[in-house]
Design a protein around this motif. Structure first.
Motif, short mmCIF file in Angstrom:
data_model
loop_
_atom_site.label_atom_id
_atom_site.label_comp_id
_atom_site.label_asym_id
_atom_site.label_seq_id
_atom_site.Cartn_x
_atom_site.Cartn_y
_atom_site.Cartn_z
N UNK A 96 0.84 -1.21 0.00
CA UNK A 96 0.00 0.00 0.00
C UNK A 96 0.87 1.26 0.00
N UNK A 97 1.94 1.22 0.82
CA UNK A 97 2.83 2.38 0.88
C UNK A 97 3.50 2.62 -0.46
N UNK A 98 3.95 1.54 -1.12
CA UNK A 98 4.58 1.69 -2.43
C UNK A 98 3.60 2.23 -3.46
N UNK A 99 2.34 1.79 -3.38
CA UNK A 99 1.33 2.28 -4.31
C UNK A 99 1.05 3.76 -4.09
N UNK A 100 0.96 4.17 -2.80
CA UNK A 100 0.72 5.57 -2.50
C UNK A 100 1.89 6.44 -2.95
N UNK A 101 3.10 5.97 -2.74
CA UNK A 101 4.27 6.73 -3.18
C UNK A 101 4.30 6.87 -4.70
N UNK A 102 3.91 5.80 -5.39
CA UNK A 102 3.87 5.87 -6.85
C UNK A 102 2.81 6.86 -7.33
N UNK A 103 1.65 6.85 -6.65
CA UNK A 103 0.61 7.80 -7.01
C UNK A 103 1.06 9.23 -6.74
N UNK A 104 1.76 9.44 -5.61
CA UNK A 104 2.27 10.77 -5.28
C UNK A 104 3.29 11.24 -6.32
#
Length: 252
Positions: free
Chosen positions: A229-237
């Motif tokens: 989830x953290x990696x996905x959020x960082x990618x979206x950011x």
């Protein structure tokens, strides 16, 4: 896991090896001194033979099961992460670990029963041995004739009441205690009982290890989901930031 496996192998080997030889010696003692008619102890002989076959199965099963638990213990520790990179876990792996916890618990309860059952022949042989010691002490003190002291195997229920002679008294009983079959069977039953106790301890040890490993897998799966989830959020950011820069450049 390695210590538990060694203890499990040692306990099972002692129980199966010593128990098999001790059962053979017990049949020999009964046939020679307590039940001269083969039909009287035919059922007991069949039961002992069946128990010896069960011992073969127990030895084979726990040899494989111990190796499986040892491998499971190694592959659910941080050693895998250190050697092969990022640790990954699946629902199937957690299910298998939980299954091993349940199966080891059931086997531990079963071996508690085996441990209690293996103490029964030790108790019987101890009674016979202690009776022989009493006879020896009476012969030394010359107080009471040793012929009046007997051991009746029929009262234990292992041979029928019509078995002949069914009991041994005085010098005959003392001679039985001095035979190699009695000496070996008595001490082998003690070692077999100790082996069953060691196996119970090993299974308890395995149960603690498996429970710890299962908790480790559960925490690792939660950490893995959090990292995803953290990696996905960082990618979206990063995508938002890159689009913002593109829009700013185009406006400029």
């Amino acid at each position: 896991s390695l210590v538990a496996t060694i203890l499990c192998f040692s306990g099972v080997a002692l129980f199966c090896g010593c128990g098999h030889v001790a059962l053979t010696g017990t049949v020999s003692i009964l046939e020679q001194h307590f039940s001269t008619n083969a039909s009287d102890h035919a059922l007991l002989s069949e039961v002992i033979q069946l128990m010896q076959y069960v011992i073969y199965g127990i030895a084979s099963f726990f040899f494989l099961y111990g190796i499986i638990l040892l491998a499971e213990g190694f592959y659910t520790t941080s050693a895998v992460k250190e050697l092969h990179g990022e640790f990954k876990t699946t629902a199937c792996g957690r299910c298998i670990s939980g299954m091993f916890v349940f199966l080891t618990y059931v086997l531990g309860v079963a071996w508690l029963g085996v441990f209690g059952f293996s103490a029964v022949p030790v108790f019987m042989f101890y009674n016979i041995w202690s009776t022989c010691e009493v006879i020896k002490s009476l012969q030394t003190n010359m107080t009471v004739p040793g012929d009046q002291i007997c051991v009746d195997i029929r009262q234990y229920g292992i041979i029928p009441w019509n078995a002949v002679p069914g009991k041994a008294c005085g010098p005959i009983l003392e001679n039985i205690c001095n035979t190699n079959e009695f000496y070996m069977s008595y001490h082998l039953f003690i070692v077999a009982c100790a082996g069953a106790g060691a196996t119970v301890i090993a299974l308890i040890h395995f149960l603690m290890i498996l429970s710890s490993n299962w908790a480790y897998l559960k925490d690792a799966s939660k950490m893995q989901a959090y990292q995803d989830i953290k990696a996905k959020e960082e990618q979206e950011l990063q995508d938002i930031q890159s689009r913002s820069k593109e829009q700013l450049n185009s406006y400029t």
